[in-house]
Motif scaffolding. Sequence first.
Motif, PDB file in Angstrom:
ATOM      1  N   GLY A  72       0.813  -1.203   0.000  1.00  0.00           N
ATOM      2  CA  GLY A  72       0.000   0.000   0.000  1.00  0.00           C
ATOM      3  C   GLY A  72       0.850   1.258   0.000  1.00  0.00           C
ATOM      4  N   LEU A  73       2.005   1.189   0.655  1.00  0.00           N
ATOM      5  CA  LEU A  73       2.913   2.333   0.654  1.00  0.00           C
ATOM      6  C   LEU A  73       3.477   2.576  -0.737  1.00  0.00           C
ATOM      7  N   PHE A  74       3.787   1.488  -1.440  1.00  0.00           N
ATOM      8  CA  PHE A  74       4.296   1.622  -2.803  1.00  0.00           C
ATOM      9  C   PHE A  74       3.253   2.286  -3.700  1.00  0.00           C
ATOM     10  N   GLU A  75       1.986   1.877  -3.545  1.00  0.00           N
ATOM     11  CA  GLU A  75       0.919   2.460  -4.353  1.00  0.00           C
ATOM     12  C   GLU A  75       0.806   3.956  -4.098  1.00  0.00           C
ATOM     13  N   LEU A  76       0.895   4.356  -2.834  1.00  0.00           N
ATOM     14  CA  LEU A  76       0.838   5.781  -2.507  1.00  0.00           C
ATOM     15  C   LEU A  76       2.033   6.513  -3.089  1.00  0.00           C
ATOM     16  N   GLY A  77       3.196   5.900  -2.979  1.00  0.00           N
ATOM     17  CA  GLY A  77       4.402   6.530  -3.495  1.00  0.00           C
ATOM     18  C   GLY A  77       4.326   6.748  -4.989  1.00  0.00           C
ATOM     19  N   MET A  78       3.737   5.800  -5.707  1.00  0.00           N
ATOM     20  CA  MET A  78       3.641   5.919  -7.151  1.00  0.00           C
ATOM     21  C   MET A  78       2.640   6.997  -7.582  1.00  0.00           C
ATOM     22  N   ARG A  79       1.836   7.477  -6.633  1.00  0.00           N
ATOM     23  CA  ARG A  79       0.903   8.555  -6.957  1.00  0.00           C
ATOM     24  C   ARG A  79       1.531   9.931  -6.753  1.00  0.00           C
ATOM     25  N   ALA A  80       2.742   9.969  -6.191  1.00  0.00           N
ATOM     26  CA  ALA A  80       3.428  11.247  -6.003  1.00  0.00           C
ATOM     27  C   ALA A  80       3.766  11.805  -7.376  1.00  0.00           C
ATOM     28  N   ALA A  81       3.139  12.900  -7.759  1.00  0.00           N
ATOM     29  CA  ALA A  81       3.175  13.382  -9.141  1.00  0.00           C
ATOM     30  C   ALA A  81       4.583  13.635  -9.647  1.00  0.00           C
ATOM     31  N   THR A  82       5.405  14.340  -8.881  1.00  0.00           N
ATOM     32  CA  THR A  82       6.729  14.708  -9.372  1.00  0.00           C
ATOM     33  C   THR A  82       7.583  13.483  -9.625  1.00  0.00           C
ATOM     34  N   GLU A  83       7.668  12.594  -8.626  1.00  0.00           N
ATOM     35  CA  GLU A  83       8.499  11.408  -8.768  1.00  0.00           C
ATOM     36  C   GLU A  83       7.972  10.474  -9.840  1.00  0.00           C
ATOM     37  N   ARG A  84       6.630  10.367  -9.962  1.00  0.00           N
ATOM     38  CA  ARG A  84       6.067   9.485 -10.974  1.00  0.00           C
ATOM     39  C   ARG A  84       6.414   9.981 -12.373  1.00  0.00           C
ATOM     40  N   THR A  85       6.244  11.278 -12.603  1.00  0.00           N
ATOM     41  CA  THR A  85       6.572  11.842 -13.910  1.00  0.00           C
ATOM     42  C   THR A  85       8.048  11.676 -14.215  1.00  0.00           C
ATOM     43  N   LEU A  86       8.891  11.943 -13.227  1.00  0.00           N
ATOM     44  CA  LEU A  86      10.330  11.791 -13.404  1.00  0.00           C
ATOM     45  C   LEU A  86      10.668  10.355 -13.774  1.00  0.00           C
ATOM     46  N   LEU A  87      10.098   9.402 -13.062  1.00  0.00           N
ATOM     47  CA  LEU A  87      10.396   7.997 -13.317  1.00  0.00           C
ATOM     48  C   LEU A  87       9.919   7.579 -14.709  1.00  0.00           C
ATOM     49  N   GLU A  88       8.718   8.001 -15.089  1.00  0.00           N
ATOM     50  CA  GLU A  88       8.186   7.625 -16.401  1.00  0.00           C
ATOM     51  C   GLU A  88       9.072   8.157 -17.521  1.00  0.00           C
ATOM     52  N   LEU A  89       9.526   9.400 -17.376  1.00  0.00           N
ATOM     53  CA  LEU A  89      10.359   9.999 -18.423  1.00  0.00           C
ATOM     54  C   LEU A  89      11.778   9.440 -18.405  1.00  0.00           C
ATOM     55  N   ALA A  90      12.253   9.078 -17.213  1.00  0.00           N
ATOM     56  CA  ALA A  90      13.647   8.638 -17.086  1.00  0.00           C
ATOM     57  C   ALA A  90      13.853   7.193 -17.503  1.00  0.00           C
TER      58      ALA A  90
END
Length: 261
Positions: A72-90
């Motif tokens: 559940g913590l991972f799911e919440l973390g993946m909703r963090a907009a900045t980090e999610r966008t960074l990860l998707e682009l990187a």
Amino acid sequence: MTDPGPGVALDTVLGKAVALLRAFRVEDTVLPLAELVRRTGLPKGTAHRVAGDLVEHRLLDKTPHGYRLSGGLFELGMRAATERTLLELAMPFLQDLYERTHETVHLGVQEGSEVVYVAKIGGHRQARSPSRTGGRMPMHCTAIGKVLLAHAVHEVRDDVLGGELERRTPHTVVAPGLLRRQLSRVLETGIAHEREESTVGLLCIAAPVLDPDGRTALAAISVTGPVGRFRPDAHETALRAAATALASTLARRRGGALRTG
């Protein structure tokens, strides 16, 4: 007792929950209740009750040997907009860098005085390292950390250099003057080196993912390998290319968002 983190008030229910979650370190898989009590300073009954609530909300899992962080913590973390966008682009650039080097590749960002690892890619022969996705490490003893620290605001840099520099291995740089000179060198060359400073047997190089102003590091990318096989200089060109390409992609993404906003 360990420090539960800045701003954590143990006299509130939320503070107690945060203290329990932050009691887990990078190297921890499962912690028994007694260890959670020791690290947080909470009464045993309180720790047991709050841990039960966290299990109910899928933030902790209960195992026969204690508690572990839940998906559940991972799911919440993946909703963090900045980090999610960074990860998707990187990710395409990280995968390409891995294919070019066949060594462990990391993407990290600064949070306070620590590195938070957003991504880690490694193959069958990846070096054994204490890093993991979502984990943290001190900035002063990692290549990614040195890159981020070199480009950090003066207050952060002065706070780290003026504080206690943990000696994690016999090779960790704990002399503020020497570390400051290394950071100046990072700004000159655009590359940071770690030589068995966080883990004995590991070498690492890192490069910044710079904001368009060329001064702020949005993130950093590193390549890690074992002493004896890893040749940092051989991977500098590929590392720089990945970091520069990701920076350009982020800049275009930001420019597009501004034009459509």
